[in-house]
Motif scaffolding. Structure first.
Motif, mmCIF file in Angstrom:
data_model
loop_
_atom_site.group_PDB
_atom_site.id
_atom_site.type_symbol
_atom_site.label_atom_id
_atom_site.label_comp_id
_atom_site.label_asym_id
_atom_site.label_seq_id
_atom_site.Cartn_x
_atom_site.Cartn_y
_atom_site.Cartn_z
ATOM 1 N N TYR A 34 75.754 -79.418 24.967
ATOM 2 C CA TYR A 34 76.839 -79.608 25.931
ATOM 3 C C TYR A 34 76.338 -80.444 27.105
ATOM 4 O O TYR A 34 75.144 -80.547 27.355
ATOM 5 N N LEU A 35 77.295 -81.037 27.802
ATOM 6 C CA LEU A 35 77.014 -81.828 28.997
ATOM 7 C C LEU A 35 77.286 -80.949 30.210
ATOM 8 O O LEU A 35 78.433 -80.565 30.463
ATOM 9 N N ASN A 40 82.342 -78.479 29.096
ATOM 10 C CA ASN A 40 82.267 -78.428 27.635
ATOM 11 C C ASN A 40 82.186 -76.995 27.132
ATOM 12 O O ASN A 40 82.494 -76.730 25.975
ATOM 13 N N GLU A 146 77.029 -90.918 27.286
ATOM 14 C CA GLU A 146 77.424 -89.505 27.256
ATOM 15 C C GLU A 146 78.219 -89.144 28.509
ATOM 16 O O GLU A 146 79.245 -88.446 28.425
ATOM 17 N N HIS A 151 80.659 -85.849 26.973
ATOM 18 C CA HIS A 151 80.026 -84.921 26.038
ATOM 19 C C HIS A 151 78.718 -85.511 25.519
ATOM 20 O O HIS A 151 78.479 -86.698 25.635
ATOM 21 N N GLY A 157 75.461 -82.472 19.001
ATOM 22 C CA GLY A 157 76.548 -82.905 19.890
ATOM 23 C C GLY A 157 77.612 -83.651 19.110
ATOM 24 O O GLY A 157 77.726 -83.522 17.899
ATOM 25 N N HIS A 158 78.395 -84.453 19.784
ATOM 26 C CA HIS A 158 79.497 -85.194 19.195
ATOM 27 C C HIS A 158 78.974 -86.467 18.536
ATOM 28 O O HIS A 158 78.117 -87.141 19.058
#
Length: 160
Positions: A34-35, A40, A146, A151, A157-158
């Motif tokens: 997560y950021l 998030n 990011e 994110h 992650g994504h």
């Protein structure tokens, strides 16, 4: 490096409810990325992780107001069967996307009766006190990409 706003963070976690039942876990899977500061993850967990660093382990109990919110009675309503034309078999636990004034809203079927179907638009974990057992796996500065996307990218992650 300590977790702060705009950090890309990776954690392993186990989520339990107030009865101690495991609801979710990253065990045996990729850790959750997560950021920090980008909402998030739920606020109660995100706030508890600020200042932590790689290797830190902690248990965080989060009240509903800092998790998925309290149960809201106005998000439970009975609708006519006609709203489900074309759906053959409607049963408790099914989830649908419903049109709400603020956009699409996931709803869960709570009851099916002759005079209608009761739907609940609350998050399934709304109203619950949650406990997270967390281990911080990685903390690094987030990349410009990011930060602009809101994110974490890459492993855990994504992916675009």
């Amino acid at each position: 490096m300590q977790i702060a706003e705009n950090s890309a963070v990776t954690i392993h976690y186990t989520l339990t409810n107030s009865q101690g039942e495991v609801l979710d876990s990253s065990e045996g899977q990729e850790p959750l990325a997560y950021l920090s500061g980008a909402s998030n993850i739920i606020p109660g967990l995100e706030n508890a992780l600020v200042g932590k660093q790689v290797g830190d382990k902690l248990e965080v109990t989060v009240e509903p107001e800092q998790a998925y919110g309290p149960l809201r009675d106005e998000l439970v309503q009975k609708v006519n069967h006609e709203n489900f034309e074309g759906v053959e078999d409607i049963h408790v636990g099914m989830q649908f996307m419903a049109q709400a004034p603020w956009g699409e809203q996931p709803v869960t079927v709570m009851n099916v009766e002759e005079d209608g179907i009761t739907l609940d638009g609350n998050h399934p974990l709304a109203g619950q006190t949650l406990t997270f057992a967390v281990e911080v796996v990685e903390v690094r500065p987030a990349s410009e990409e990011e930060l602009s996307h809101g994110h974490v990218h890459g492993e855990g992650g994504h992916h675009h």
